[in-house]
Design an enzyme around this catalytic site. Sequence first.
Site, PDB file in Angstrom:
ATOM      1  N   GLU A  77      -2.358  -7.783   1.173  1.00 15.44           N
ATOM      2  CA  GLU A  77      -2.554  -7.966  -0.264  1.00 15.44           C
ATOM      3  C   GLU A  77      -2.168  -9.371  -0.722  1.00 15.44           C
ATOM      4  O   GLU A  77      -2.882  -9.983  -1.522  1.00 15.44           O
ATOM      5  CB  GLU A  77      -1.763  -6.920  -1.046  1.00 15.44           C
ATOM      6  CG  GLU A  77      -2.402  -5.540  -1.083  1.00 15.44           C
ATOM      7  CD  GLU A  77      -2.209  -4.757   0.202  1.00 15.44           C
ATOM      8  OE1 GLU A  77      -2.889  -3.739   0.395  1.00 15.44           O
ATOM      9  OE2 GLU A  77      -1.374  -5.185   1.033  1.00 15.44           O
ATOM     10  N   HIS A 136       3.084   6.044  -3.620  1.00 19.41           N
ATOM     11  CA  HIS A 136       1.678   5.958  -4.041  1.00 19.41           C
ATOM     12  C   HIS A 136       1.480   6.552  -5.437  1.00 19.41           C
ATOM     13  O   HIS A 136       0.363   6.872  -5.813  1.00 19.41           O
ATOM     14  CB  HIS A 136       0.778   6.703  -3.059  1.00 19.41           C
ATOM     15  CG  HIS A 136       0.833   6.186  -1.661  1.00 19.41           C
ATOM     16  ND1 HIS A 136       1.894   6.423  -0.830  1.00 19.41           N
ATOM     17  CD2 HIS A 136      -0.040   5.433  -0.942  1.00 19.41           C
ATOM     18  CE1 HIS A 136       1.673   5.846   0.351  1.00 19.41           C
ATOM     19  NE2 HIS A 136       0.501   5.236   0.297  1.00 19.41           N
TER      20      HIS A 136
END
Length: 359
Positions: A89, A158
């Site tokens: 990322e 998450h």
Amino acid sequence: MALLKSCVRSGRNVFAVILRRELHKTAPALVQVTVRDALTQAMDEELERDERVFLMGEEVAQYDGAYKVSRGLWKKYGDKRIIDTPITEMGFAGIAVGSAMAGLRPICEFMTFNFSMQAIDQIINSAAKTSYMSAGLQSVPIVFRGPNGHSAGVAAQHSQCFAAWYGHCPGLKVLSPWSAEDAKGLLKAAIRDDNPVVFLENELLYGVAFEVSEEAQSKDFVVPIGKAKVERQGTRITLVSHSRYVGHCLDAAAVLAKEGIECEVINLRSIRPLDMETIESSVAKTNHLVTVEGGWPQFGVGAEICARIMEGPAFNYLDAPVIRVTGVDIPMPYAKILEDNSVPQIKDIIISVKKSLNI
């Protein structure tokens, strides 16, 4: 009278003619579009409209996206416009920010916004601050998008809402759509904006279909950034929410309406900038306010709204303290029964409304 005479001369049935005319005037049936398809349409139309736009992220190309939001785009636009990246990322967000500074208009997809923490330096220190630090000479037209908030059975790492995190940072615009019309119009507006935009989708909404107006089906349709929408008119109490919990508020309002309690439901759509004018106008009418969000309570979106209400003119219209309905102040549990009790439910909204109204 002229129509009657014409029908008599021609032998036509005047009532059939009138009926056909009235049916012709009837508004066309609204199209049902899922949030996923609305997002795909938005990116497709903007990729077609502006050759500077491109999409990059993990599995966005040949696999059509982890949640199939980029379905069909790689086949249509190829490797130069739809770019698969390694699992890094910080790396691909940095490439995207640099390309925005060089004149392109990237869409940077995070498989989940929980993973955007790996790229937080690029988002905040590079993208958000550059326009200010360059005295407006350097724009950074980039969209960071992907699923935000809790899903189902994916546990703490998450299942976090980043609306308050990114809404805290000057230099960013932060959007959080609920309906398919929100998703399409806001994403198109975000891609066209010259500022970095954080676009917070919700995984549990991707497959949900909404009625979409004829206007929203146009390639020129955009939803203005920074403008909330009143989804349901009411006079007794104001419910303010964003993303998936707008639907919860509407469901709660439907239940409460059977008891004679008419709730006004506001869909924020934009977290930064925040449309306080719409909220204040509603509070001036209803004299009560409940905020609803899936994020944690401390320093949340609802907390910011509470502070602004207290500091502004709408405070004088309140007949009761503002109540916040939020997620529980813990990392998300994995077990379903604990997960359900960690995020707002419709019953929690109903209880809070009755508490505010002292019923």
